[in-house]
Design a protein around this motif. Structure first.
Motif, PDB file in Angstrom:
ATOM      1  N   ASN A  42     -13.702   1.799   0.557  1.00  0.00           N
ATOM      2  CA  ASN A  42     -14.080   3.175   0.208  1.00  0.00           C
ATOM      3  C   ASN A  42     -14.068   3.382  -1.302  1.00  0.00           C
ATOM      4  N   ARG A  43     -13.068   2.807  -1.951  1.00  0.00           N
ATOM      5  CA  ARG A  43     -12.984   2.969  -3.414  1.00  0.00           C
ATOM      6  C   ARG A  43     -14.146   2.282  -4.108  1.00  0.00           C
TER       7      ARG A  43
ATOM      8  N   GLU B  94     -17.138   1.816  -2.870  1.00  0.00           N
ATOM      9  CA  GLU B  94     -18.330   2.638  -2.647  1.00  0.00           C
ATOM     10  C   GLU B  94     -18.329   3.842  -3.589  1.00  0.00           C
ATOM     11  N   LEU B  95     -17.148   4.419  -3.808  1.00  0.00           N
ATOM     12  CA  LEU B  95     -17.063   5.568  -4.716  1.00  0.00           C
ATOM     13  C   LEU B  95     -17.358   5.153  -6.157  1.00  0.00           C
TER      14      LEU B  95
ATOM     15  N   ARG C 168      -1.401   0.852   8.593  1.00  0.00           N
ATOM     16  CA  ARG C 168      -1.671   0.020   9.758  1.00  0.00           C
ATOM     17  C   ARG C 168      -2.461  -1.174   9.260  1.00  0.00           C
TER      18      ARG C 168
ATOM     19  N   GLU D 284      -9.713  -0.947   4.233  1.00  0.00           N
ATOM     20  CA  GLU D 284     -10.610   0.219   4.359  1.00  0.00           C
ATOM     21  C   GLU D 284     -10.584   1.046   3.073  1.00  0.00           C
ATOM     22  N   GLN D 285      -9.377   1.235   2.545  1.00  0.00           N
ATOM     23  CA  GLN D 285      -9.250   2.020   1.307  1.00  0.00           C
ATOM     24  C   GLN D 285      -9.980   1.336   0.167  1.00  0.00           C
TER      25      GLN D 285
ATOM     26  N   PHE E 141       0.819  -1.211   0.000  1.00  0.00           N
ATOM     27  CA  PHE E 141       0.000   0.000   0.000  1.00  0.00           C
ATOM     28  C   PHE E 141       0.855   1.264   0.000  1.00  0.00           C
TER      29      PHE E 141
ATOM     30  N   ASN F 292       2.495   3.114   2.020  1.00  0.00           N
ATOM     31  CA  ASN F 292       2.256   4.205   2.941  1.00  0.00           C
ATOM     32  C   ASN F 292       2.944   3.879   4.250  1.00  0.00           C
TER      33      ASN F 292
ATOM     34  N   GLN G  70      -5.734  -1.024   6.994  1.00  0.00           N
ATOM     35  CA  GLN G  70      -5.913   0.255   6.308  1.00  0.00           C
ATOM     36  C   GLN G  70      -6.144   0.053   4.807  1.00  0.00           C
TER      37      GLN G  70
END
Lengths: 348, 282
Positions: free
Chosen positions: B76-77, B79-80, B66, B72-73, B60, B62, B69
């Motif tokens: 979210n993607r 859903e977008l 964690r 979660e990303q 990832f 970053n 994470q």
């Protein structure tokens, strides 16, 4: 630290160190006054390198004249277009002003530290102000091939836009040659200060100098054309940067078409000059600068805000001043050469 | 010794033994320190430490990653993406649920791969060779996550075709085409600005060149790796007939441009190879 370890572990008697540093046999015998002097000498020898004393930036002759003429006399776009590079140069000079700086350390301690090997490189004493005026020509050589190519490209641009007569061209070229030497010296000074990235933009500095000279030497219409072309070029670069920034945000946040336009606008409104230094940074999403959450969050939904917060950002990268001027960026091995004759504006 | 006896500074004779002792001690300390440093270097060269969270951080990319994470990303993607599909209008709850399920399938598949890699990777000190092999496995996962789990080739995209009505499908494709075109136009502008480093253009040349590229070429299906984006534009420019491109440039500028276009002709092949490699890895 490896070198200091024997000292710290007490393997080397302190008196021996004092003797070596002060060159005084009394110290080895532990007499009080010379020991104090030895401690002082040690302190000075191991003092970290101080930044040079700040001095207010000295405007060059033509700038001073410019200032004397007053704001009203300046060309319309001059109030805002002092190149970023020049401002950066001033920032380099002014930055350490926050705290008082100790007087310069004399060279002697460093000479003695030479006895301890490579310490000189680490504990180099401060260079006196003005020492950078004697930059050896060899040090400038490394900058000249790229700067010369840059000069060719910028003179080509000037000739294409303004078609100056041979005599005027010679004077413009001379101004350009002087400017690239001045840029090389500035880069050499920065390197002496151990700065190896984030150099002021040479193209911007050079075109600023040429523009000044063009205002002085060319007919008003030609000078205006050149000024307008430079402004248009800067604006095009800025728009391209803003567009790339919006693309990166869209890829990451899946913006709606309406959000896309809003973000593009917000990027433009919150523009920072250093975003446009090198477009290549936008080829690497994780290093590309984007506006902060204070600018973007009001335009995003909760999920997008979360994604923005978690966006990987490894900070800024610098590609080096050669890449910033972009003369050879494409690696094609063919650089621009000037034409003997340039066609007039209509023919172009 | 003669030279020392004749030296006018008599203090040198008194200090000489001390100096010699000190030099000897420094040399011996140095050699011991250098030897220790060599050993440490040798160890560092052969062994690399892999922390528990390192695989996730590498995928990832970053440093603040964690556990969880990335997931979660990904959610979210998804859903977008679903929100974008809803922009075409008239999307029923049933259609959204089907697409959501397909999107979860992509996420599940990806994180199964991540988990598999994590389980097969030892933590702690590993040999450099093993570390490099691990990196080869991480790279395609990182590339896939970066491109998005619901892009071309995903279960989500395949389900989209069968779930939306013909009219909805056309509207969604138009939405996607517009999006790609916006990106392409931006990359064209940036590539032209980058070309201007080598060939400074006047406003007229710049406008003509940007218009010609955007009118005569289409966005590519893939840019390969992100660092190829400007080179893709050069490749696209190389497809424009010379008689349309050449008049924009002066004679000396065209020489540089020709060299550039020559380079662009190899880009297509490179991108195809990269995409194939990535698909194989995936």
């Amino acid at each position: 630290m490896i070198l200091l370890r024997p000292l710290m572990n007490g393997f080397i008697p302190f008196s021996l160190i004092c003797l070596l540093v002060t060159n005084d046999p009394q110290v080895a015998r532990g007499e009080e006054a010379p020991v104090k002097a030895a401690l002082q000498a040690l302190g000075e020898a191991f003092r970290p390198v101080e930044k040079p004393q700040p001095t207010p930036p000295q405007p060059r002759a033509e700038e001073a004249d410019e200032e004397n003429r007053g704001e009203a006399d300046k060309p319309a776009d001059d109030k805002h277009d002092k190149p970023r590079a020049q401002r950066a140069e001033m920032a380099v000079e002014v930055a350490p002003a926050a705290r008082p700086v100790a007087p310069a350390v004399e060279a002697a301690p460093a000479r003695r530290i030479d006895l301890l090997g490579g310490f000189r490189a680490v504990f180099q004493p401060e260079q006196k102000k003005g020492a950078d005026d004697d930059i050896p020509p060899d040090m400038l050589k490394q900058f000249m091939p790229h700067l010369n190519k840059l000069l060719v490209a910028e003179i080509h641009f000037l000739r294409k836009v303004c078609q100056p007569d041979p005599e005027t061209l010679a004077r413009l070229r001379q101004a350009g040659e002087e400017e690239i030497v001045s840029i090389a010296k500035m880069y050499a000074r920065l390197m002496r200060k151990n700065q190896h990235s984030g150099f002021p933009d040479a193209r911007e500095l050079l075109s600023f100098a040429l523009k000044k000279k063009a205002e002085e030497l060319l007919p008003a219409a030609a000078a205006r054309r050149y000024r307008e072309e430079l402004t248009a070029r800067t604006e095009a670069g800025k728009q391209a940067t803003q567009a790339m920034m919006t693309v990166i945000l869209d890829r990451h946040l899946a913006l709606t078409p309406q959000q896309y336009d809003q973000v593009a606008e917000a990027v433009g409104e919150n523009w920072k000059e250093d975003w446009g230094q090198n477009l290549q940074v936008f080829l690497y999403d994780e290093y590309a600068p984007v506006p902060g959450p204070d600018v973007l969050n009001p335009l995003l939904n909760d999920r997008q805000r979360e994604l923005l917060k978690d966006r990987a950002n490894h900070g800024r990268i610098h590609f080096g001043w050669e890449q910033d001027i972009a003369v050879f960026n494409w690696g094609v091995g063919v650089a621009l050469e000037e034409l003997d004759e340039y066609p007039g504006e209509e023919a172009q | 010794m003669m030279a020392i006896r004749e030296h006018p500074d008599s203090s040198l004779r008194t200090r000489l033994p001390a100096v010699l002792v000190m030099v000897a001690m420094i040399v011996s300390s140095l050699s011991s320190a250098v030897a220790q440093f060599d050993v440490r270097l040798a160890i560092d060269n052969r062994m690399v430490n892999i922390g528990e969270n390192q695989i996730e951080q590498a995928i990832f990319r970053n440093s603040r990653s964690r556990t969880g994470q990335g997931l979660e990303q990904a959610i979210n993607r998804l859903e977008l993406q679903l929100d974008l599909v809803e922009l075409i209008g008239d999307v029923s709850d049933e259609q959204r649920e089907t697409l959501e399920l397909a999107g979860w399938g992509d996420i599940q598949r990806f994180f199964d791969r991540v988990e598999l890699l994590k389980r097969s990777t030892p933590t702690g000190q590993v040999p450099m060779e093993e570390y490099q092999q691990l990196w080869q496995k991480v790279r395609p996962l990182h590339a896939r996550f970066n491109k998005g789990l619901h892009g071309p080739g995903s279960l989500f995209r395949k389900t989209l075709r069968t779930t939306l009505t013909e009219e909805q499908g056309e509207r969604f494709e138009q939405l996607e085409r517009d999006r790609h075109r916006r990106h392409y136009d931006a990359i064209v502008r940036a590539a032209v600005a980058s070309i201007e480093g080598a060939i400074p253009l006047t406003s007229r040349q710049r406008t003509q060149l940007i218009e010609l590229i955007t009118e005569k070429t289409d966005p590519p299906e893939s840019y390969g790796q992100s660092y190829n984006q400007f080179r893709v534009i050069i490749w696209k420019m190389s497809q424009i007939p010379e008689e349309e491109l050449k008049p924009i440039f002066l004679e000396n500028e065209w020489k540089v441009m020709q060299a550039l276009l020559q380079q662009g002709r190899f880009v297509e092949q490179q991108i195809q190879q990269l995409d194939e490699l990535e698909d194989e890895d995936w």
